[in-house]
Design a protein around this motif. Structure first.
Motif, PDB file in Angstrom:
ATOM      1  N   MET A  61      -5.718  15.500   9.886  1.00 45.80           N
ATOM      2  CA  MET A  61      -6.233  14.264  10.462  1.00 45.80           C
ATOM      3  C   MET A  61      -7.010  13.496   9.402  1.00 45.80           C
ATOM      4  O   MET A  61      -7.485  14.066   8.436  1.00 45.80           O
ATOM      5  N   TRP A  62      -7.099  12.187   9.618  1.00 48.90           N
ATOM      6  CA  TRP A  62      -7.809  11.344   8.659  1.00 48.90           C
ATOM      7  C   TRP A  62      -9.193  11.898   8.398  1.00 48.90           C
ATOM      8  O   TRP A  62      -9.887  12.335   9.302  1.00 48.90           O
ATOM      9  N   ASP A  63      -9.578  11.865   7.136  1.00 46.02           N
ATOM     10  CA  ASP A  63     -10.938  12.249   6.784  1.00 46.02           C
ATOM     11  C   ASP A  63     -11.451  11.173   5.832  1.00 46.02           C
ATOM     12  O   ASP A  63     -10.666  10.403   5.290  1.00 46.02           O
ATOM     13  N   THR A  64     -12.745  11.120   5.686  1.00 49.93           N
ATOM     14  CA  THR A  64     -13.272  10.085   4.810  1.00 49.93           C
ATOM     15  C   THR A  64     -14.378  10.614   3.913  1.00 49.93           C
ATOM     16  O   THR A  64     -15.235  11.392   4.342  1.00 49.93           O
ATOM     17  N   CYS A  65     -14.337  10.163   2.663  1.00 50.45           N
ATOM     18  CA  CYS A  65     -15.324  10.582   1.675  1.00 50.45           C
ATOM     19  C   CYS A  65     -16.696   9.995   1.975  1.00 50.45           C
ATOM     20  O   CYS A  65     -17.664  10.298   1.291  1.00 50.45           O
ATOM     21  N   MET A  66     -16.794   9.134   2.998  1.00 53.13           N
ATOM     22  CA  MET A  66     -18.094   8.565   3.326  1.00 53.13           C
ATOM     23  C   MET A  66     -18.897   9.472   4.259  1.00 53.13           C
ATOM     24  O   MET A  66     -20.081   9.268   4.458  1.00 53.13           O
ATOM     25  N   ALA A  94       0.832  -1.210   0.000  1.00 54.87           N
ATOM     26  CA  ALA A  94       0.000   0.000   0.000  1.00 54.87           C
ATOM     27  C   ALA A  94       0.868   1.263   0.000  1.00 54.87           C
ATOM     28  O   ALA A  94       0.522   2.254  -0.633  1.00 54.87           O
ATOM     29  N   TYR A  95       2.010   1.211   0.693  1.00 58.19           N
ATOM     30  CA  TYR A  95       2.897   2.386   0.697  1.00 58.19           C
ATOM     31  C   TYR A  95       3.371   2.706  -0.711  1.00 58.19           C
ATOM     32  O   TYR A  95       3.501   3.866  -1.080  1.00 58.19           O
ATOM     33  N   THR A  96       3.644   1.655  -1.504  1.00 59.85           N
ATOM     34  CA  THR A  96       4.143   1.912  -2.860  1.00 59.85           C
ATOM     35  C   THR A  96       3.068   2.549  -3.724  1.00 59.85           C
ATOM     36  O   THR A  96       3.360   3.206  -4.706  1.00 59.85           O
ATOM     37  N   ILE A  97       1.801   2.354  -3.330  1.00 63.99           N
ATOM     38  CA  ILE A  97       0.710   2.964  -4.096  1.00 63.99           C
ATOM     39  C   ILE A  97       0.493   4.414  -3.671  1.00 63.99           C
ATOM     40  O   ILE A  97       0.477   5.319  -4.490  1.00 63.99           O
ATOM     41  N   VAL A  98       0.363   4.635  -2.356  1.00 66.35           N
ATOM     42  CA  VAL A  98       0.063   6.004  -1.930  1.00 66.35           C
ATOM     43  C   VAL A  98       1.246   6.937  -2.101  1.00 66.35           C
ATOM     44  O   VAL A  98       1.077   8.138  -2.231  1.00 66.35           O
ATOM     45  N   GLU A  99       2.472   6.386  -2.158  1.00 62.38           N
ATOM     46  CA  GLU A  99       3.596   7.314  -2.311  1.00 62.38           C
ATOM     47  C   GLU A  99       3.580   7.995  -3.675  1.00 62.38           C
ATOM     48  O   GLU A  99       4.128   9.064  -3.839  1.00 62.38           O
ATOM     49  N   LYS A 100       2.897   7.407  -4.629  1.00 60.87           N
ATOM     50  CA  LYS A 100       2.740   8.075  -5.929  1.00 60.87           C
ATOM     51  C   LYS A 100       1.955   9.370  -5.742  1.00 60.87           C
ATOM     52  O   LYS A 100       2.253  10.394  -6.328  1.00 60.87           O
ATOM     53  N   LEU A 101       0.916   9.297  -4.907  1.00 55.32           N
ATOM     54  CA  LEU A 101       0.106  10.484  -4.678  1.00 55.32           C
ATOM     55  C   LEU A 101       0.883  11.510  -3.853  1.00 55.32           C
ATOM     56  O   LEU A 101       0.843  12.700  -4.142  1.00 55.32           O
ATOM     57  N   CYS A 127      -6.300   4.391   1.576  1.00 56.22           N
ATOM     58  CA  CYS A 127      -7.066   5.638   1.661  1.00 56.22           C
ATOM     59  C   CYS A 127      -6.204   6.687   2.338  1.00 56.22           C
ATOM     60  O   CYS A 127      -5.574   6.426   3.353  1.00 56.22           O
ATOM     61  N   HIS A 128      -6.191   7.870   1.779  1.00 57.85           N
ATOM     62  CA  HIS A 128      -5.184   8.841   2.203  1.00 57.85           C
ATOM     63  C   HIS A 128      -5.759  10.230   2.390  1.00 57.85           C
ATOM     64  O   HIS A 128      -5.029  11.205   2.424  1.00 57.85           O
ATOM     65  N   CYS A 129      -7.085  10.375   2.412  1.00 63.73           N
ATOM     66  CA  CYS A 129      -7.662  11.713   2.504  1.00 63.73           C
ATOM     67  C   CYS A 129      -7.496  12.285   3.900  1.00 63.73           C
ATOM     68  O   CYS A 129      -7.542  11.565   4.882  1.00 63.73           O
ATOM     69  N   PHE A 130      -7.288  13.578   3.957  1.00 62.97           N
ATOM     70  CA  PHE A 130      -7.158  14.213   5.264  1.00 62.97           C
ATOM     71  C   PHE A 130      -7.849  15.553   5.289  1.00 62.97           C
ATOM     72  O   PHE A 130      -8.157  16.139   4.257  1.00 62.97           O
TER      73      PHE A 130
END
Lengths: 144, 327, 346
Positions: free
Chosen positions: C266-271, C99-106, C247-250
């Motif tokens: 802080m963590w936020d969620t699109c839900m 998962a780190y290899t995925i979110v580090e792109k963002l 999931c990486h939204c804040f």
């Protein structure tokens, strides 16, 4: 900090019509009450959202006090009855979470009871001193 | 036990009515001990409905979860009814929502299901491990028969049913338009022994317990959202002006959040235990709720969710309320 | 790179030997296993299928101070927190490391995020291969696997009595050096046993998804009625997103205590409905239907479009912990059958 040195911070929510006038009477009759208490005037004890108590404890109070008119004397007829139910339950809940029950207090003080107000404040301060500084969920505890 | 074919038949019949918009019930989940609450809009979908001890979710929560979108000019709001299937505990949520005038009694069609208990997923995992295939179950007054992919095992009630079921006082729905099976006999009382035991501890011990529990909280607000009684459109914990609780997750804000949540359910919690069930980090949330439930019962002789005609506890008072701890 | 082993009974000793590093490992606290800084090596547990809360919090904490400042006056003197401590993460599952290899792109897209990157840089990841995948794991469908090495610096295999440790990068080798003589060197036998274990574990994985064509199809389904069968029972809670390792939204908020203040994320969620709520009161995603659609589409369509990687590692947490059985794989399978034409009509 030893118990002697510790001076607790008390936040008191006093109703406009009785308890605030009672505190005022204590002042005008030169009855000295302990300076630990910080008074917030509200129109009625029924206006006190119990979350005020929680937020006060979170943000710096070592003890809290709600004070209103005696049952039957409410300026708004029934505000203090509602306040009593709410306070009772919040008191029980905080006790269950582990907050020292001595930190959360309620009293009935009428406009003519300046002396009683002094006693109530003394009691509240003594209990808060016994409980010690409020640390549990104090915001200041958090290391940003 | 309710006859599932009768349940589906009834559901289809209700959905076929012109004044009914949707029906909330349960269907089989995609794996293991899961059931899925489902909202169906067409009589043809009624075939999927089930009821067995895997149906833990409280359908009453979904009545108020539906967003009310503004109605475009020239159109009229859809005022058709919602049909909802309820167990005994779920029906208490409907009673309490009616007490609080969340909606009118006419707004809902309640299909009651007398219930002998539902399965606790955590207890089931301890017994059966991680189950991938779909599980069905049957319960009677003594045992629970669990069917894992054709392999039926009989388990003692207390080893697999939710704690709330072991002390259930209301197995039969308290409000309904139609009962889908015969009423069952009540099997237990509730002495609140767990509350008494917890109370026996010192403030330091209690706080040590809660400090560990609250610090786990990730504030996903699942406990709030799943609660049938938490239906405020705007919640105090998400308000920014004034900000009562900060969004930061630390022991201070988490504690205040949990106190707020429990407090707002004082005299309203109907003990469906959904909050504790959904918690992804296993915080024993009901320990707070049950304390208040017990105190409300003892001090004010009040029980939420049993009488549609009752007044909400905190919107009423009795001049003789206890006040021995008031100075 | 190197092959090492140690007796499982010596786990605490090995963890203790990492004293040059701040050690983070799975620790049981209040009945759940979660990654935490290890103060007592004896508390480290390897008895878990996976942690409830993913170790994404190690790179992207739930609440993180961006900078501190003093209120009052016009001069802001932001004080940026110190660089991350050098640390070793022991026992991370391959899916979570991937998962780190995925979110580090963002995190390195238009602006390289120093907070995430510092932490990632300072961290050596010791993986822990899965022998018993859980009911809803589907990592092989997304390019991972019970023994996947993606994102890891070394990987440990539990071979019964011994732990076999394979280093994969220089960082991993460096950690082994820092351990001194606690480890023995391993040979062919252990490597073979590990490979066999991985193969067996892969055989135990029961769920899968063919991701072919999903990225192109999902955007056509915006507003499609098929979402409702899932969203109608959605609670709008944050479980699926907070527990998602990718999931990486804040959310960013300013907080003050007296004159001390900080800006924190802080963590936020699109839900949550508040997530997309505009100041005007308008909400472009007013109901759970749009939010459910957005969550799935973001993972399987928008993210791959932008970063060429699906934002999902198949850990199964969103399926395991969803209180109302909203099953991601079920949604994806049903989305394949959904006709884009009906979305336009709706």
């Amino acid at each position: 900090m030893s118990a002697e040195e510790f001076e607790p911070n008390i936040v008191a929510f006093l109703c406009n019509w009785c308890s605030y006038a009672g505190a005022d009477l204590a002042g005008t009759s030169r009855t000295q009450y302990l300076p630990n208490v910080k008074i917030i005037r509200v129109m009625c004890s029924g206006r006190v959202n119990p979350l005020f108590l929680v937020n006060a404890l979170q943000q710096g109070a070592d003890g809290v006090l709600i004070s209103g008119c005696h049952p039957g004397d409410c300026h708004y007829m029934e505000g203090n009855y509602y306040a009593r139910r709410r306070y009772t339950l919040m008191h029980k809940l905080l006790e269950h979470v582990g907050v020292d029950p001595g930190r959360v207090n309620m009293s009935w003080v009428s406009a003519s009871e300046g002396a009683k107000f002094k006693d109530v404040v003394e009691d509240t301060v003594t209990k808060a001193k016994e409980a010690g500084p409020m640390e549990q969920f104090r915001r200041r505890r958090i290391n940003w | 036990m309710v006859d599932e074919s009768k349940l589906r038949e009834k559901a289809a019949e209700v959905l076929a009515r012109e004044d009914v918009r949707r029906l909330i019930g349960w269907k089989r989940g995609t794996y293991g001990f899961e059931a899925a609450p489902c909202v169906i809009k067409d009589a043809s979908e009624a075939e999927a409905l089930i009821f067995d001890p895997t149906c833990v979710q409280n359908p009453a929560s979904f009545i108020t979860l539906e967003e009310k979108k503004p109605v475009p000019r020239g159109q009229e709001a859809d005022t058709r009814k919602i049909a909802v299937m309820v167990k005994g505990c779920d029906s208490r949520a409907i009673v309490q929502q009616l007490v609080e005038k969340a909606y009118d009694r006419d707004h809902v069609i309640v299909l009651g299901i007398p219930c002998l208990g539902v399965i606790d997923r955590r207890k089931a995992a301890a017994l059966f491990g991680d189950v991938a295939s779909q599980v069905s179950a049957k319960v009677d007054a003594e045992k629970v028969a669990v069917d894992v992919g054709g392999d039926v095992k009989t388990v003692d009630r207390k080893d697999i049913l939710m704690d709330k079921c072991l002390r259930c006082r209301y197995p039969n729905p308290l409000v309904y338009d139609e009962l889908l099976a015969d009423e069952v006999e009540k099997w237990a009382g509730d002495e609140f022994a767990d509350v008494g035991e917890f109370e026996g501890q010192s403030p330091e011990e209690k706080w040590a317990f809660w400090e560990e529990q609250f610090s786990k909280c990730i504030r996903c607000y699942s406990c709030r959202n799943v609660c049938p009684m938490c239906y405020c459109v705007e919640c105090v914990v998400t308000k920014l002006q004034p900000q009562w609780t900060r969004r930061a997750t630390d022991i201070s804000e988490n504690t205040v959040y949990h106190i707020q949540r429990a407090w707002h359910l004082a005299g309203r919690c109907i003990e469906c235990m959904e909050c504790q069930r959904v918690c992804p980090v296993d915080i024993p949330i009901m320990t707070l709720n049950r304390k208040l439930t017990r105190d409300v019962k003892e001090m004010f002789e009040y029980e939420p969710g049993v009488d549609v005609e009752a007044q909400p506890l905190l919107a009423s008072y009795n001049p003789q309320d206890p006040e021995d701890f008031i100075m | 790179m190197g092959d090492y082993k140690f007796a499982k009974t010596k786990l605490a000793e090995v963890i203790g030997a990492m004293s040059d590093y701040q050690v983070v490992a799975p620790v049981e606290s209040g009945e759940v296993v979660r990654f935490a800084v290890v103060d007592d090596p004896a508390k480290v547990t390897l008895e878990f299928s996976n942690t409830n809360v993913p170790p994404k919090e190690l790179m992207f904490p739930e609440t993180e101070t961006l900078f501190r400042f003093r209120l009052g006056g016009t001069d802001l003197e932001p004080e940026v927190p110190d660089a991350a401590a050098r640390r070793a993460v022991f026992g991370i599952r391959p899916c979570d490391a991937m998962a780190y290899t995925i979110v580090e792109k963002l995190y390195n897209w238009d602006f390289p995020d120093p907070y995430f990157n510092n932490r990632r840089e300072a961290t050596t990841l010791v993986g822990y291969a899965c022998a018993e995948p859980c009911a809803n794991c589907f990592c092989p469908s997304l390019g991972g696997g019970p023994g996947s090495e993606k994102g890891l610096d070394s990987i440990a295999f539990d071979l019964g009595d011994t732990m076999y440790l394979k280093t994969l990068t220089d960082k991993g080798e460096e950690l082994v050096k820092a351990l001194g003589g606690v480890l023995e060197s391993a040979g062919e036998a252990e490597a073979r046993a590990a490979a066999k274990q991985v193969e067996e574990a892969e055989g135990k994985i029961r769920r899968s998804i063919d991701t072919e064509g999903i990225a192109e199809h999902l955007p056509e389904l915006y507003g499609h009625p098929f979402w409702e069968q899932f969203s109608d029972r959605c609670l709008s809670c944050g479980i699926c997103t907070f527990l998602c390792p990718t999931c990486h939204c804040f959310d960013i908020q300013d907080e003050s205590e007296g004159l001390d203040a900080r800006r924190a994320r802080m963590w936020d969620t699109c839900m949550f409905s508040e997530y997309s709520l505009h100041a005007s009161g308008h909400n472009p995603r007013p109901t759970r239907k749009e939010r459910t659609c957005n969550r799935v589409s973001h993972k399987y369509s928008f993210f791959p479009t932008n970063f060429d990687a699906i934002a999902c590692v198949g850990c199964g947490r969103c399926i395991n912990y969803c209180p109302v059985n909203i099953d991601l794989l079920d949604i994806l399978e049903k989305s394949k059958q959904a006709d884009a034409k009906e979305a336009q009509d709706a």
